[in-house]
Design a protein around this motif. Structure first.
Motif, PDB file in Angstrom:
ATOM      1  N   LYS A  18     -26.406   5.549   4.715  1.00  0.00           N
ATOM      2  CA  LYS A  18     -24.955   5.634   4.506  1.00  0.00           C
ATOM      3  C   LYS A  18     -24.165   4.958   5.625  1.00  0.00           C
ATOM      4  CE  LYS A  18     -24.906  10.471   5.937  1.00  0.00           C
ATOM      5  NZ  LYS A  18     -26.232  10.409   6.587  1.00  0.00           N
ATOM      6  N   GLY A  19     -24.681   5.006   6.845  1.00  0.00           N
ATOM      7  CA  GLY A  19     -23.996   4.352   7.970  1.00  0.00           C
ATOM      8  C   GLY A  19     -23.890   2.854   7.743  1.00  0.00           C
ATOM      9  N   PHE A  31     -10.350  -0.477   4.176  1.00  0.00           N
ATOM     10  CA  PHE A  31     -10.519   0.964   4.341  1.00  0.00           C
ATOM     11  C   PHE A  31     -10.525   1.259   5.834  1.00  0.00           C
ATOM     12  CE2 PHE A  31     -13.422   0.782   0.390  1.00  0.00           C
ATOM     13  CZ  PHE A  31     -12.349   0.996  -0.450  1.00  0.00           C
ATOM     14  N   TRP A  32     -10.113   2.450   6.152  1.00  0.00           N
ATOM     15  CA  TRP A  32     -10.164   2.889   7.555  1.00  0.00           C
ATOM     16  C   TRP A  32     -11.241   3.954   7.648  1.00  0.00           C
ATOM     17  CZ3 TRP A  32      -9.235   7.514  10.235  1.00  0.00           C
ATOM     18  CH2 TRP A  32      -8.998   7.380  11.600  1.00  0.00           C
ATOM     19  N   ILE A  33     -12.177   3.778   8.580  1.00  0.00           N
ATOM     20  CA  ILE A  33     -13.237   4.788   8.689  1.00  0.00           C
ATOM     21  C   ILE A  33     -12.945   5.694   9.868  1.00  0.00           C
ATOM     22  CG2 ILE A  33     -14.864   3.345  10.029  1.00  0.00           C
ATOM     23  CD1 ILE A  33     -17.056   4.723   8.108  1.00  0.00           C
ATOM     24  N   SER A  34     -13.013   6.981   9.608  1.00  0.00           N
ATOM     25  CA  SER A  34     -12.709   7.946  10.657  1.00  0.00           C
ATOM     26  C   SER A  34     -13.851   7.978  11.678  1.00  0.00           C
ATOM     27  CB  SER A  34     -12.539   9.318  10.002  1.00  0.00           C
ATOM     28  OG  SER A  34     -12.617  10.333  10.962  1.00  0.00           O
ATOM     29  N   ASP A  96      -6.534   3.811   2.537  1.00  0.00           N
ATOM     30  CA  ASP A  96      -7.678   4.632   2.141  1.00  0.00           C
ATOM     31  C   ASP A  96      -8.549   4.937   3.362  1.00  0.00           C
ATOM     32  OD1 ASP A  96      -6.848   4.494  -0.492  1.00  0.00           O
ATOM     33  OD2 ASP A  96      -8.050   2.729  -0.938  1.00  0.00           O
ATOM     34  N   VAL A  97      -9.057   6.156   3.393  1.00  0.00           N
ATOM     35  CA  VAL A  97      -9.845   6.604   4.553  1.00  0.00           C
ATOM     36  C   VAL A  97     -11.253   6.995   4.104  1.00  0.00           C
ATOM     37  CG1 VAL A  97     -10.076   8.468   6.259  1.00  0.00           C
ATOM     38  CG2 VAL A  97      -7.832   7.464   5.823  1.00  0.00           C
ATOM     39  N   ILE A  98     -12.249   6.534   4.855  1.00  0.00           N
ATOM     40  CA  ILE A  98     -13.633   6.958   4.580  1.00  0.00           C
ATOM     41  C   ILE A  98     -14.067   7.973   5.632  1.00  0.00           C
ATOM     42  CG2 ILE A  98     -16.055   6.227   4.538  1.00  0.00           C
ATOM     43  CD1 ILE A  98     -15.280   3.655   3.317  1.00  0.00           C
ATOM     44  N   LEU A  99     -14.613   9.089   5.163  1.00  0.00           N
ATOM     45  CA  LEU A  99     -15.254  10.051   6.066  1.00  0.00           C
ATOM     46  C   LEU A  99     -16.737  10.013   5.765  1.00  0.00           C
ATOM     47  CD1 LEU A  99     -13.119  13.327   5.691  1.00  0.00           C
ATOM     48  CD2 LEU A  99     -12.677  11.347   7.159  1.00  0.00           C
ATOM     49  N   GLU A 100     -17.540   9.658   6.770  1.00  0.00           N
ATOM     50  CA  GLU A 100     -18.995   9.685   6.574  1.00  0.00           C
ATOM     51  C   GLU A 100     -19.487  10.950   7.247  1.00  0.00           C
ATOM     52  OE1 GLU A 100     -21.662   6.971   8.752  1.00  0.00           O
ATOM     53  OE2 GLU A 100     -22.873   8.736   8.248  1.00  0.00           O
TER      54      GLU A 100
END
Ligand code: 5GP
Length: 203
Positions: A18-19, A31-34, A96-100
């Motif tokens: 996933k990373g 997208f912005w990743i947290s 849009d924000v991605i939380l992994e």
């Protein structure tokens, strides 16, 4: 008025990739990743403030008490948490924000933000998952066993997510996620009702 960004939550077992998938997605999309905070020690290729904010357990507990996290969880003996104010600011700005994040964290986010988009990344097979964790070379023999044993349990949570994406190749997995996000943006129940009335019906 800018419409709010979409909160995209991505989880999956260690070794599902996933990373790598998230990194590739943000290179190609707006997208912005947290960046999470963690008490885990940095790996040799990780940079503070880029991969994680590496902080002490004392500092982490202080931040929990101050309500700084959107969610947090203890994973493999370390704390991980999503900084709340940064994420909410970006969403409010329409990005849009991605939380992994892990499954415990994703389930907490789902309770607080049911409108989020929840995507689970699966490995092509358990054999491939084992190879990926082993080849990463960053785990001790003990943490390798922990991560592989947890993977079986984690995969059973796939039904709590909206979509499952098999990461056979990174390019293919990214394409599937981009398609999911595009389709979600077109869902009538996600559109602003005023926009639908004014822009389309009056045409
Ligand atoms: P790793 O140590 O391999 O970087 O991450 C271990 C696990 O912690 C992964 O499943 C990762 O998705 C999860 N994780 C990373 N950041 C966060 C976070 O902010 N919150 C939660 N709940 N899990 C996280």
């Amino acid at each position: 008025m800018t419409s709010r960004g979409q909160l995209i939550v991505i989880s999956g077992p260690s070794g599902a990739g996933k990373g790598t998938v998230c990194k590739s997605i943000i290179e190609k999309n707006n997208f912005w990743i947290s960046v999470s905070a963690t008490t885990r020690s940095p790996r040799s290729d990780e940079i503070d403030g880029v991969n994680y904010y590496f902080i002490t357990k004392e500092k982490f507990l202080e931040r929990i008490a101050s309500g700084d996290f959107l969610e947090y969880a203890e994973v493999y003996g370390n704390y991980y948490g999503t900084p709340k104010s940064e994420v909410l600011k970006v969403l409010d700005n329409g990005q849009d924000v991605i939380l992994e994040i892990d499954i415990q964290g994703a389930l907490k986010v789902k309770t607080a933000y049911p409108n989020g988009l929840f995507i689970f990344i699966l490995p092509p097979s358990m054999e491939e998952l084992k190879n990926r964790i082993t080849n990463r070379g960053s785990e001790t023999p003990e943490s390798l066993i922990t991560r592989f044993t947890s993977a079986h349990k984690e995969i059973s949570f796939v039904s709590k997510y909206d979509y499952a994406v098999v990461n056979d190749t990174v390019a293919c997995a990214c394409e599937k996620i981009q398609s999911i996000v595009i389709a979600e943006r077109c869902r009538v129940d996600r559109m602003n009702g005023d926009f639908l009335k004014e822009e389309i019906i009056n045409e």
